[in-house]
Design a protein around this motif. Structure first.
Motif, mmCIF file in Angstrom:
data_model
loop_
_atom_site.group_PDB
_atom_site.id
_atom_site.type_symbol
_atom_site.label_atom_id
_atom_site.label_comp_id
_atom_site.label_asym_id
_atom_site.label_seq_id
_atom_site.Cartn_x
_atom_site.Cartn_y
_atom_site.Cartn_z
ATOM 1 N N ARG A 65 54.717 8.772 26.207
ATOM 2 C CA ARG A 65 53.334 9.205 26.344
ATOM 3 C C ARG A 65 52.421 8.513 25.345
ATOM 4 O O ARG A 65 51.297 8.106 25.691
ATOM 5 C CB ARG A 65 53.247 10.729 26.215
ATOM 6 N N TYR A 130 58.709 2.305 30.141
ATOM 7 C CA TYR A 130 59.505 3.169 31.013
ATOM 8 C C TYR A 130 61.002 2.904 30.838
ATOM 9 O O TYR A 130 61.803 3.834 30.691
ATOM 10 C CB TYR A 130 59.099 2.951 32.464
ATOM 11 N N ASP A 216 62.096 11.647 25.100
ATOM 12 C CA ASP A 216 61.281 11.967 26.281
ATOM 13 C C ASP A 216 62.067 12.816 27.270
ATOM 14 O O ASP A 216 62.763 12.290 28.150
ATOM 15 C CB ASP A 216 60.805 10.675 26.961
ATOM 16 N N ILE A 219 59.119 14.909 30.803
ATOM 17 C CA ILE A 219 57.759 14.382 30.792
ATOM 18 C C ILE A 219 57.459 13.713 32.130
ATOM 19 O O ILE A 219 58.356 13.419 32.921
ATOM 20 C CB ILE A 219 57.547 13.360 29.658
ATOM 21 N N SER A 220 56.189 13.460 32.365
ATOM 22 C CA SER A 220 55.779 12.732 33.561
ATOM 23 C C SER A 220 55.641 11.252 33.224
ATOM 24 O O SER A 220 55.037 10.891 32.211
ATOM 25 C CB SER A 220 54.440 13.262 34.075
ATOM 26 N N TYR A 221 56.196 10.408 34.074
ATOM 27 C CA TYR A 221 56.054 8.968 33.901
ATOM 28 C C TYR A 221 54.897 8.415 34.736
ATOM 29 O O TYR A 221 54.797 7.206 34.921
ATOM 30 C CB TYR A 221 57.354 8.257 34.269
ATOM 31 N N ASN A 222 54.065 9.304 35.240
ATOM 32 C CA ASN A 222 52.873 8.865 35.974
ATOM 33 C C ASN A 222 52.017 8.003 35.049
ATOM 34 O O ASN A 222 51.560 8.476 34.004
ATOM 35 C CB ASN A 222 52.082 10.087 36.440
ATOM 36 N N ARG A 225 48.449 9.460 33.765
ATOM 37 C CA ARG A 225 48.281 10.678 32.964
ATOM 38 C C ARG A 225 48.116 10.263 31.500
ATOM 39 O O ARG A 225 48.960 10.517 30.648
ATOM 40 C CB ARG A 225 49.453 11.628 33.182
ATOM 41 N N GLU A 228 47.973 12.786 28.290
ATOM 42 C CA GLU A 228 49.069 13.733 28.107
ATOM 43 C C GLU A 228 49.930 13.230 26.952
ATOM 44 O O GLU A 228 50.887 12.498 27.124
ATOM 45 C CB GLU A 228 49.909 13.842 29.381
#
Length: 238
Positions: A65, A130, A216, A219-222, A225, A228
Motif C-alpha cells: 500500500r 505486487y 501484506d 489487503i487489496s491489490y487494486n 485504491r 488505502e
C-alpha cells in the motif's frame, strides 16, 4: 496512553522524494540513444533502475500500500514536470536566445513518448511491487534477494514491452527493437543484482529504524485504491 507513531516517517519521505527524482531524471535521459560495447541503449538506464530498487525497499519494509501510494505520487510529479516542459517549449523564445532547437529536443516530447512512458511506468512499477508483496506473503522475511530480482525481471519486462513499441517504435528501427528491449531488461536486472549488497543494507537499516516491517495480509491489490495506507502497527510487525 502510548504515543502514536507519525503517519509518515522520515525514511519513507526520503525514499518517496528520491523515487520521484529518479523518474524525472530518467524522463530526460531517455531522450539520448547510446551505444555501449555494441549494444544500443537509452541513457535513462543510468538512473531508472534505481526507482525499482527504491520500490523494492518500500514494498519490503512498508508494504504494497505504501509502495502503491509512492508510485502514484511519482507518476503525478513526473506528469507535472512533463506538462511544465511542454508549456515552456511552446513559449516564444527571446530574440537573443538561440537554444530553442536544443530545448525542444529535450522537452518537446512527442505525445506517444509521454503516453508510452507513463503507461509503462505504472504497469511495470505496480507489477514489481505486487510480485514483491506476494512472494513475501509466502516466504516471510526470507528470500529478499530472490524476490527483488524476480520482481525486477517482471516489472522491467512489462515496462519495456509497453514503452519501446509505443514510444520509440519506428524511431528505433523495428528490426532493432527486440534487441534493445531485451538488452534493457537484462542490463537493468544485472544492475539490481550488482546493487543488492547496498539494497540489503538499506533494508536492514530501515527495518531497525521502523521497528519492524509490513506483511501484506488481507489487503487489496487494486492499483487505484491509492489512499488505502497505514503505518506499521504492532499487528503488522515481525
Amino acid at each position: 496512553m502510548s504515543e502514536k507513531r507519525p503517519a509518515v516517517s522520515l525514511p519513507l519521505l526520503v525514499l518517496a522524494v528520491l523515487f520521484a527524482v529518479c523518474l524525472v531524471a530518467a524522463n530526460l535521459l531517455e531522450t539520448k540513444q547510446a551505444c555501449i560495447f555494441g549494444v544500443n541503449l537509452t541513457a535513462g538506464l543510468i538512473v531508472f533502475p534505481v526507482s525499482y530498487i527504491i520500490g523494492d525497499c518500500l514494498t519490503e519494509v512498508y508494504g504494497f500500500r505504501a509502495a502503491r501510494l509512492v508510485i502514484w505520487l511519482g507518476f503525478l510529479m513526473n506528469a507535472f514536470f512533463v506538462a511544465a516542459g511542454l508549456v515552456a517549449d511552446l513559449l516564444p523564445p527571446a530574440d537573443y536566445w538561440h537554444g530553442q532547437e536544443a530545448f525542444h529536443d529535450m522537452f518537446g516530447l512527442a505525445p506517444r513518448i509521454v503516453a508510452g512512458s507513463f503507461v509503462a511506468f505504472l504497469a511495470g512499477s505496480l507489477l514489481n511491487a505486487y510480485v514483491m508483496s506476494r512472494m513475501k506473503r509466502s516466504a516471510g522475511e526470507r528470500g529478499f534477494s530472490l524476490r527483488a530480482i524476480l520482481s525486477t525481471v517482471a516489472g522491467e519486462s512489462v515496462d519495456s514491452l509497453v514503452f519501446f513499441p509505443v514510444a520509440l517504435g519506428g524511431v528505433i528501427p523495428w528490426t532493432e527493437l527486440p534487441g534493445v528491449m531485451l538488452a534493457q531488461v537484462v542490463i537493468k536486472t544485472l544492475y539490481e543484482v550488482a546493487a543488492l549488497p547496498v539494497t540489503l543494507r538499506v533494508v536492514r537499516r530501515l527495518k531497525r529504524w521502523e521497528g519492524g516491517e509490513a506483511i501484506d495480509r488481507g489487503i487489496s491489490y487494486n492499483p487505484f485504491r491509492i489512499f488505502e495506507i497505514q503505518t506499521l502497527h504492532d499487528d503488522e510487525r515481525r
